[in-house]
Design a protein around this motif. Sequence first.
Motif, PDB file in Angstrom:
ATOM      1  N   GLN A  62      37.838  25.252  32.165  1.00  0.00           N
ATOM      2  CA  GLN A  62      37.367  25.548  30.813  1.00  0.00           C
ATOM      3  C   GLN A  62      35.919  26.039  30.784  1.00  0.00           C
ATOM      4  O   GLN A  62      35.430  26.464  29.739  1.00  0.00           O
ATOM      5  N   THR A  63      35.230  26.000  31.940  1.00  0.00           N
ATOM      6  CA  THR A  63      33.854  26.517  32.006  1.00  0.00           C
ATOM      7  C   THR A  63      33.795  27.863  32.710  1.00  0.00           C
ATOM      8  O   THR A  63      32.712  28.339  33.041  1.00  0.00           O
ATOM      9  N   VAL A  64      34.940  28.491  32.936  1.00  0.00           N
ATOM     10  CA  VAL A  64      34.986  29.721  33.741  1.00  0.00           C
ATOM     11  C   VAL A  64      34.117  30.830  33.171  1.00  0.00           C
ATOM     12  O   VAL A  64      33.458  31.564  33.914  1.00  0.00           O
ATOM     13  N   ALA A  85      51.820  32.001  29.218  1.00  0.00           N
ATOM     14  CA  ALA A  85      51.502  32.971  28.157  1.00  0.00           C
ATOM     15  C   ALA A  85      50.858  34.256  28.662  1.00  0.00           C
ATOM     16  O   ALA A  85      50.634  35.179  27.890  1.00  0.00           O
ATOM     17  N   GLY A  86      50.515  34.312  29.963  1.00  0.00           N
ATOM     18  CA  GLY A  86      49.988  35.534  30.538  1.00  0.00           C
ATOM     19  C   GLY A  86      48.538  35.826  30.240  1.00  0.00           C
ATOM     20  O   GLY A  86      48.071  36.946  30.457  1.00  0.00           O
ATOM     21  N   LYS A  87      47.780  34.824  29.763  1.00  0.00           N
ATOM     22  CA  LYS A  87      46.370  35.037  29.426  1.00  0.00           C
ATOM     23  C   LYS A  87      45.496  35.002  30.696  1.00  0.00           C
ATOM     24  O   LYS A  87      45.914  34.518  31.745  1.00  0.00           O
ATOM     25  N   ALA A  88      44.270  35.494  30.561  1.00  0.00           N
ATOM     26  CA  ALA A  88      43.367  35.577  31.701  1.00  0.00           C
ATOM     27  C   ALA A  88      42.757  34.229  32.087  1.00  0.00           C
ATOM     28  O   ALA A  88      42.350  34.018  33.225  1.00  0.00           O
ATOM     29  N   ASP A  89      42.663  33.312  31.130  1.00  0.00           N
ATOM     30  CA  ASP A  89      42.124  31.985  31.406  1.00  0.00           C
ATOM     31  C   ASP A  89      42.771  30.979  30.451  1.00  0.00           C
ATOM     32  O   ASP A  89      43.660  31.336  29.685  1.00  0.00           O
ATOM     33  N   THR A  90      42.297  29.743  30.481  1.00  0.00           N
ATOM     34  CA  THR A  90      42.931  28.679  29.691  1.00  0.00           C
ATOM     35  C   THR A  90      42.322  28.506  28.307  1.00  0.00           C
ATOM     36  O   THR A  90      42.838  27.739  27.490  1.00  0.00           O
ATOM     37  N   LEU A  91      41.243  29.213  28.013  1.00  0.00           N
ATOM     38  CA  LEU A  91      40.394  28.851  26.877  1.00  0.00           C
ATOM     39  C   LEU A  91      41.022  29.001  25.490  1.00  0.00           C
ATOM     40  O   LEU A  91      40.632  28.304  24.560  1.00  0.00           O
TER      41      LEU A  91
END
Length: 263
Positions: free
Chosen positions: A142-144, A51-57
Amino acid sequence: MTKKMTITSIKKTKGVTPLVMITAYDALFAKLMEPSCDMILVGDSLNMSFAGKADTLSATLEQMIYHTNAVAMGAKDSFIICDMPFGTYINSDEALKNSIKVFQQTPASAVKIEGGEDKAHIIKHLCSNSIAVCGHIGLLPQTVRLEGGYKVKGKTQEEREQLIRDAKAVESAGAFCMVIEGVKADVAKEVADSVNIPVIGIGAGRDVDGQVLVFSDMLGLFEEFTPKFVKKYMDGASLVKSALKSYSDEVKTKEFPQDIHTY
């Protein structure tokens, strides 16, 4: 693979044969991966590589269910693990409700949850209600935002001891295996040796019980950056671009389609 892995057969690989895990998000790639991999992880990493997002959150449970079903269509005989996304297991009741939804709406064999000692009570609650759980310790994507970035674990004696406690807590809670991510190799080996269930590494050295990689990284499809722990087994981005350029050129010169491609 000629036979689908089970929780029993996965546990029996400990100390015998390294496990091969790969991420997948769709039926097309899952079908290609099935013959070579023991387990397929439908990772919330799809939020970044798909999806091209910066992280998984911001991955949602609905997304994970959709992609798990897609993967299952392509890899009908694979042991498939669905990542539980951020915010779906904030307590035992929420975790059970959302994991039941995954099990009812997909053919996933297990779910994956990030966390060690702090999430052991949730893992235990899921396992006691017939939900198979793969743990995840070490660097937790998920804690990034909480930690201000992706930070390698196991650099201090305190972190080493905590990782061993985390692994033992996850095992005691009932998990059948766990992922260990972004951990110093010597510490990851100690962690793997401290438990009787398989510990699958990503950025954790070779002395664990298996490896997992994000498929777009190992196929060289993701161009923005390459993590230190990733080996590119092909230059996928260049191959795709070259094929598309050839297609474009042939369309513009009317070399394609030829008679053999025409009804």
